[in-house]
Design a protein around this motif. Structure first.
Motif, PDB file in Angstrom:
ATOM      1  N   ALA A 177      -4.876   3.122 -13.468  1.00 32.16           N
ATOM      2  CA  ALA A 177      -3.920   3.604 -14.578  1.00 32.16           C
ATOM      3  C   ALA A 177      -3.923   2.260 -15.645  1.00 32.16           C
ATOM      4  CB  ALA A 177      -2.594   3.845 -13.974  1.00 32.16           C
ATOM      5  N   ALA A 178      -2.713   1.455 -15.265  1.00 31.96           N
ATOM      6  CA  ALA A 178      -2.576   0.179 -16.102  1.00 31.96           C
ATOM      7  C   ALA A 178      -3.708  -0.642 -16.020  1.00 31.96           C
ATOM      8  CB  ALA A 178      -1.368  -0.337 -15.964  1.00 31.96           C
ATOM      9  N   ILE A 179      -4.064  -1.293 -16.928  1.00 27.73           N
ATOM     10  CA  ILE A 179      -5.561  -2.257 -16.657  1.00 27.73           C
ATOM     11  C   ILE A 179      -5.370  -3.344 -15.797  1.00 27.73           C
ATOM     12  CG2 ILE A 179      -6.419  -1.506 -19.147  1.00 27.73           C
ATOM     13  CD1 ILE A 179      -5.171  -4.332 -19.932  1.00 27.73           C
ATOM     14  N   CYS A 180      -4.138  -3.664 -15.446  1.00 26.72           N
ATOM     15  CA  CYS A 180      -3.895  -4.793 -14.369  1.00 26.72           C
ATOM     16  C   CYS A 180      -3.866  -4.209 -13.070  1.00 26.72           C
ATOM     17  CB  CYS A 180      -2.435  -5.511 -14.718  1.00 26.72           C
ATOM     18  SG  CYS A 180      -2.462  -6.073 -16.545  1.00 26.72           S
ATOM     19  N   ASN A 181      -3.961  -2.926 -12.626  1.00 24.03           N
ATOM     20  CA  ASN A 181      -3.785  -2.485 -11.331  1.00 24.03           C
ATOM     21  C   ASN A 181      -5.103  -2.652 -10.487  1.00 24.03           C
ATOM     22  OD1 ASN A 181      -1.271  -1.778 -12.287  1.00 24.03           O
ATOM     23  ND2 ASN A 181      -1.596   0.525 -11.906  1.00 24.03           N
ATOM     24  N   GLN A 182      -4.955  -2.948  -9.394  1.00 27.45           N
ATOM     25  CA  GLN A 182      -5.914  -3.058  -8.242  1.00 27.45           C
ATOM     26  C   GLN A 182      -6.203  -1.427  -7.938  1.00 27.45           C
ATOM     27  OE1 GLN A 182      -4.190  -5.463  -5.215  1.00 27.45           O
ATOM     28  NE2 GLN A 182      -5.013  -7.270  -6.345  1.00 27.45           N
ATOM     29  N   VAL A 183      -7.682  -1.094  -7.510  1.00 26.81           N
ATOM     30  CA  VAL A 183      -7.619   0.429  -7.282  1.00 26.81           C
ATOM     31  C   VAL A 183      -8.912   0.193  -6.134  1.00 26.81           C
ATOM     32  CG1 VAL A 183      -9.324   0.589  -9.000  1.00 26.81           C
ATOM     33  CG2 VAL A 183      -8.262   2.430  -7.798  1.00 26.81           C
ATOM     34  N   SER A 184      -8.811   1.115  -5.282  1.00 29.73           N
ATOM     35  CA  SER A 184     -10.030   1.098  -4.167  1.00 29.73           C
ATOM     36  C   SER A 184     -10.082   2.576  -3.824  1.00 29.73           C
ATOM     37  CB  SER A 184      -9.633   0.212  -2.854  1.00 29.73           C
ATOM     38  OG  SER A 184     -10.298   0.620  -1.776  1.00 29.73           O
ATOM     39  N   PRO A 185     -11.392   3.020  -3.398  1.00 24.42           N
ATOM     40  CA  PRO A 185     -11.475   4.616  -2.835  1.00 24.42           C
ATOM     41  C   PRO A 185     -10.793   4.605  -1.678  1.00 24.42           C
ATOM     42  CG  PRO A 185     -13.555   3.087  -2.756  1.00 24.42           C
ATOM     43  CD  PRO A 185     -12.570   2.364  -3.552  1.00 24.42           C
ATOM     44  N   ASN A 186     -10.272   3.625  -1.082  1.00 27.32           N
ATOM     45  CA  ASN A 186      -9.778   3.825   0.407  1.00 27.32           C
ATOM     46  C   ASN A 186      -8.411   3.872   0.130  1.00 27.32           C
ATOM     47  OD1 ASN A 186     -12.130   4.020   1.821  1.00 27.32           O
ATOM     48  ND2 ASN A 186     -12.184   1.620   1.645  1.00 27.32           N
ATOM     49  N   ASP A 187      -7.519   3.916  -1.079  1.00 26.49           N
ATOM     50  CA  ASP A 187      -6.399   4.000  -1.320  1.00 26.49           C
ATOM     51  C   ASP A 187      -5.523   4.860  -0.803  1.00 26.49           C
ATOM     52  OD1 ASP A 187      -6.438   1.330  -2.805  1.00 26.49           O
ATOM     53  OD2 ASP A 187      -6.385   2.412  -4.818  1.00 26.49           O
ATOM     54  N   SER A 188      -5.781   6.193  -0.919  1.00 28.91           N
ATOM     55  CA  SER A 188      -4.807   7.325  -0.272  1.00 28.91           C
ATOM     56  C   SER A 188      -5.081   7.071   1.112  1.00 28.91           C
ATOM     57  CB  SER A 188      -5.644   8.455  -0.927  1.00 28.91           C
ATOM     58  OG  SER A 188      -5.629   8.695  -2.271  1.00 28.91           O
ATOM     59  N   ALA A 189      -6.059   6.840   1.933  1.00 27.78           N
ATOM     60  CA  ALA A 189      -6.105   6.876   3.142  1.00 27.78           C
ATOM     61  C   ALA A 189      -5.239   5.458   3.783  1.00 27.78           C
ATOM     62  CB  ALA A 189      -7.524   6.484   3.775  1.00 27.78           C
ATOM     63  N   ASN A 190      -5.238   4.527   3.109  1.00 27.22           N
ATOM     64  CA  ASN A 190      -4.390   3.480   3.341  1.00 27.22           C
ATOM     65  C   ASN A 190      -2.911   3.815   2.991  1.00 27.22           C
ATOM     66  OD1 ASN A 190      -6.649   1.963   4.415  1.00 27.22           O
ATOM     67  ND2 ASN A 190      -6.823   1.054   2.554  1.00 27.22           N
ATOM     68  N   TYR A 191      -2.590   4.397   1.962  1.00 24.57           N
ATOM     69  CA  TYR A 191      -1.385   4.693   1.692  1.00 24.57           C
ATOM     70  C   TYR A 191      -0.659   5.479   2.846  1.00 24.57           C
ATOM     71  CZ  TYR A 191       2.375   6.804  -1.432  1.00 24.57           C
ATOM     72  OH  TYR A 191       3.345   7.200  -2.290  1.00 24.57           O
ATOM     73  N   LEU A 192      -1.527   6.589   3.202  1.00 21.23           N
ATOM     74  CA  LEU A 192      -0.971   7.281   4.490  1.00 21.23           C
ATOM     75  C   LEU A 192      -0.424   6.468   5.498  1.00 21.23           C
ATOM     76  CD1 LEU A 192      -0.259   9.983   5.528  1.00 21.23           C
ATOM     77  CD2 LEU A 192      -2.809  10.265   6.267  1.00 21.23           C
ATOM     78  N   ILE A 193      -1.323   5.446   5.903  1.00 19.72           N
ATOM     79  CA  ILE A 193      -1.036   4.438   7.012  1.00 19.72           C
ATOM     80  C   ILE A 193       0.494   3.969   6.616  1.00 19.72           C
ATOM     81  CG2 ILE A 193      -1.358   2.517   8.259  1.00 19.72           C
ATOM     82  CD1 ILE A 193      -4.538   3.217   7.938  1.00 19.72           C
ATOM     83  N   LEU A 194       0.627   3.351   5.372  1.00 15.38           N
ATOM     84  CA  LEU A 194       1.668   2.678   4.918  1.00 15.38           C
ATOM     85  C   LEU A 194       3.046   3.735   5.092  1.00 15.38           C
ATOM     86  CD1 LEU A 194       3.577   0.442   3.558  1.00 15.38           C
ATOM     87  CD2 LEU A 194       3.015   1.770   1.430  1.00 15.38           C
ATOM     88  N   LEU A 195       2.891   4.976   4.549  1.00 18.78           N
ATOM     89  CA  LEU A 195       3.939   5.859   4.755  1.00 18.78           C
ATOM     90  C   LEU A 195       4.480   6.316   6.187  1.00 18.78           C
ATOM     91  CD1 LEU A 195       2.654   8.767   2.379  1.00 18.78           C
ATOM     92  CD2 LEU A 195       4.777   6.867   1.906  1.00 18.78           C
ATOM     93  N   ARG A 196       3.522   6.202   7.081  1.00 21.59           N
ATOM     94  CA  ARG A 196       3.616   6.423   8.613  1.00 21.59           C
ATOM     95  C   ARG A 196       4.545   5.306   9.148  1.00 21.59           C
ATOM     96  NH1 ARG A 196      -2.373   7.882  10.213  1.00 21.59           N
ATOM     97  NH2 ARG A 196      -2.333  10.286   9.833  1.00 21.59           N
ATOM     98  N   GLU A 197       4.083   4.016   8.815  1.00 19.85           N
ATOM     99  CA  GLU A 197       4.804   2.890   9.233  1.00 19.85           C
ATOM    100  C   GLU A 197       6.159   2.699   8.547  1.00 19.85           C
ATOM    101  OE1 GLU A 197       0.757   0.477  10.035  1.00 19.85           O
ATOM    102  OE2 GLU A 197       1.956  -0.130   8.175  1.00 19.85           O
ATOM    103  N   LEU A 198       6.144   2.890   7.303  1.00 26.30           N
ATOM    104  CA  LEU A 198       7.349   3.167   6.563  1.00 26.30           C
ATOM    105  C   LEU A 198       8.665   3.957   7.055  1.00 26.30           C
ATOM    106  CD1 LEU A 198       9.213   1.633   4.378  1.00 26.30           C
ATOM    107  CD2 LEU A 198       7.971   3.143   2.678  1.00 26.30           C
ATOM    108  N   ARG A 199       8.351   5.244   7.099  1.00 26.64           N
ATOM    109  CA  ARG A 199       9.061   6.080   7.680  1.00 26.64           C
ATOM    110  C   ARG A 199       9.573   5.766   9.139  1.00 26.64           C
ATOM    111  NH1 ARG A 199      12.241   9.289   5.215  1.00 26.64           N
ATOM    112  NH2 ARG A 199      13.693   8.034   6.996  1.00 26.64           N
TER     113      ARG A 199
END
Length: 516
Positions: free
Chosen positions: A161-183
């Motif tokens: 998105a913005a040019i300063c953002n980091q991005v990885s093909p594993n983002d969504s899979a890792n995002y799901l882990i964060l959501l589980r832990e945050l919830r």
């Protein structure tokens, strides 16, 4: 939000596997507004009776911090309005959430979600926003802000998105882990006082490891209370042609995204209606065409354009963003209140001299054109918003969201959003004139022209006598209810609200009974 930080240059630097417990009722409709401190509308001026949730924008993740899990905000610039929002929210029953991320504030999400220790630090930092403060009021850094939940505005997992953002093909899979832990962390710390977890998302589901939208996102929704689809910024200065900022439908010539498309894409990927909130834009975007769009025949919302985005409304700035320098460019953004104060000063459909308003039936959006310099503006008004709200209501979605709370004009657009919850005495937006209209190329006004009858239909003025004109906001609950529209008599085949009668759509809700 794509326009989240365009004005922040003027601001000070902003300094697990458990499943969710209880859930809100699916029929508890929501109206979510994003509020930002640089919008020059104080918290005290907000109408708290017309929203159910307010997301504060933003706590941000930026590369300048030594720790990528640090959530940056300014204790003084942000702190006062944050506390005022919570105080007013508590008094009026409005939930206040901290939104984390934004267009230029999502820089380090990718690295945070990929690391176990960083996720833990991020979660602890985020929980400060929902904890109660135990320190004195004069404390330099409160240990809690008393908010009702968190909104994750990561733009975007697995996609640049913005040019300063980091991005990885594993983002969504890792995002799901964060959501589980945050919830799990939220539920463990607040077992009897559920803290909300929401997100702002794009018009397509999260991207998978192949860089394409996932076809099944059902694993994500148990951890959210709902998500807000940002069904806007579809076309703008970055596009190949002029076109709609927030189209209701996809039409030939446009980018293949729209309000309807986004609903279908998320539902088909396994997202429940009860957790889907549709985003609306209280702003428009301007571009500079290379042709006279109102003189063209046939007239179209799509036209060749220059690569330079013109200055939008009075608040638009070309100063580089403080947190992520994407260049000295204008956004072309026109807040609704700027459109009303500068162009549609006396009427929603009749602009000031020099401008022409046109309604695009394909995308269900209005647009403005100034022939002197070929400036084009695509925007939403009460009519186009009513169509979107009625769609969300008819589909049984959770509610509507808007960006942002500082852009409206005398609650004109916010009043339309009330229809998502309204059952009686609902606000009625000013409808488009029922006569077909044509605009004379050299004129700035809309000129009515006669409506031709359908082939083989003999006009019969008597049968329309005493029949009310169709109204976009009226509920037609009884079948065979008769209305007059565009010089024809119609009757409905089933319950409807917001569906415009058409002599060319024999399969729609309205049956053409012939010309009046």
């Amino acid at each position: 939000m794509k326009i989240s930080f365009l004005s922040l240059a003027a601001a000070a630097l902003a300094v697990a596997t458990a499943a969710p417990t209880k859930r809100q009722a699916a029929d508890d409709k929501v109206i979510v507004g994003y509020w930002v401190p640089w919008g020059r509308v104080p918290v005290a001026a907000l109408d708290m009776t017309k929203v159910t949730h307010i997301n504060y924008g933003f706590g941000i993740l930026i590369k300048k911090n030594p720790d990528p899990a640090t959530i940056t905000f300014d204790r003084y610039y942000d702190g006062t309005p944050m506390k005022e929002l919570v105080k007013r929210g508590n008094a009026s029953g409005v939930k206040i959430l901290m939104s984390i991320g934004g267009w230029t504030g999502s820089q380090t999400f990718s690295s945070v979600v990929a690391d176990t220790a960083a996720r833990k630090r991020f979660i602890n930092n985020a929980l400060v926003f929902v904890r109660k403060n135990t320190l004195p009021e004069y404390a330099e850094n409160p240990d809690g802000w008393g908010m009702h939940g968190l909104d994750i505005d990561w733009e975007y997992p697995g996609r640049g998105a913005a040019i300063c953002n980091q991005v990885s093909p594993n983002d969504s899979a890792n995002y799901l882990i964060l959501l589980r832990e945050l919830r799990a962390a939220l539920d463990a710390e607040f077992p009897t006082d559920r803290k909300l977890l929401t997100a702002a998302v794009r018009v397509m589901p999260f991207d998978g490891t192949n860089g394409q939208p996932m076809t099944d996102v059902s694993a994500f929704h148990p951890y959210y209370d709902f998500i807000n689809i940002m069904a806007y910024d579809i076309m703008g200065g970055w596009s190949a042609t002029t076109g709609p900022n927030a189209p209701f439908d996809v039409v030939p010539g446009a980018d293949p995204f729209s309000y309807n498309q986004s609903i279908n894409s998320w539902l088909q990927a396994g997202w429940p209606k009860s957790k889907l909130v549709m985003g609306t834009a209280f702003y428009g975007r301007s571009m500079t065409a290379t042709v006279d769009m109102v003189a063209a025949s046939p007239r179209s919302i799509f036209a060749p354009k220059t690569n330079v985005t013109p200055k939008g409304g009075s608040s638009d700035s070309n100063e580089p963003n403080f947190f992520c320098n994407e260049g000295s460019v204008y956004s072309g953004m026109w807040k609704w209140k700027e459109v009303r104060e500068a162009i549609l000063t006396t009427s929603l459909t009749t602009p000031v001299a020099g401008w022409t308003r046109v309604w695009d039936e394909g995308t269900k959006t209005p647009w403005l054109f100034r022939q002197s310099d070929k400036t084009f503006i695509s925007y939403d008004d009460p009519e186009s918003l009513a169509i979107k709200v009625q769609k969300a209501k008819a589909d049984g979605l959770r509610g509507v969201m808007y960006w942002d709370m500082t852009y409206d004009y005398n609650n004109e657009l916010l009043n339309v959003l009330q229809q998502i919850k309204c059952t009686s005495n609902c606000p009625i937006p000013t409808p488009r004139p029922t006569t077909t209209t044509a605009v004379v190329p050299t004129s700035t006004t809309t000129v009515p022209v006669s409506t031709s009858t359908s082939p083989g239909v003999t006009p019969n003025p008597g049968k329309c006598t005493g029949v009310a004109n169709w109204n976009i906001a009226t509920v037609y609950a009884n079948t065979n209810t008769k209305v007059v529209h565009a010089g024809h008599l119609f009757s409905n085949k089933w319950w409807t609200q917001g569906d415009e009668p058409s002599v060319t759509n024999a399969w729609g809700v309205w049956s053409d009974q012939g010309a009046c």
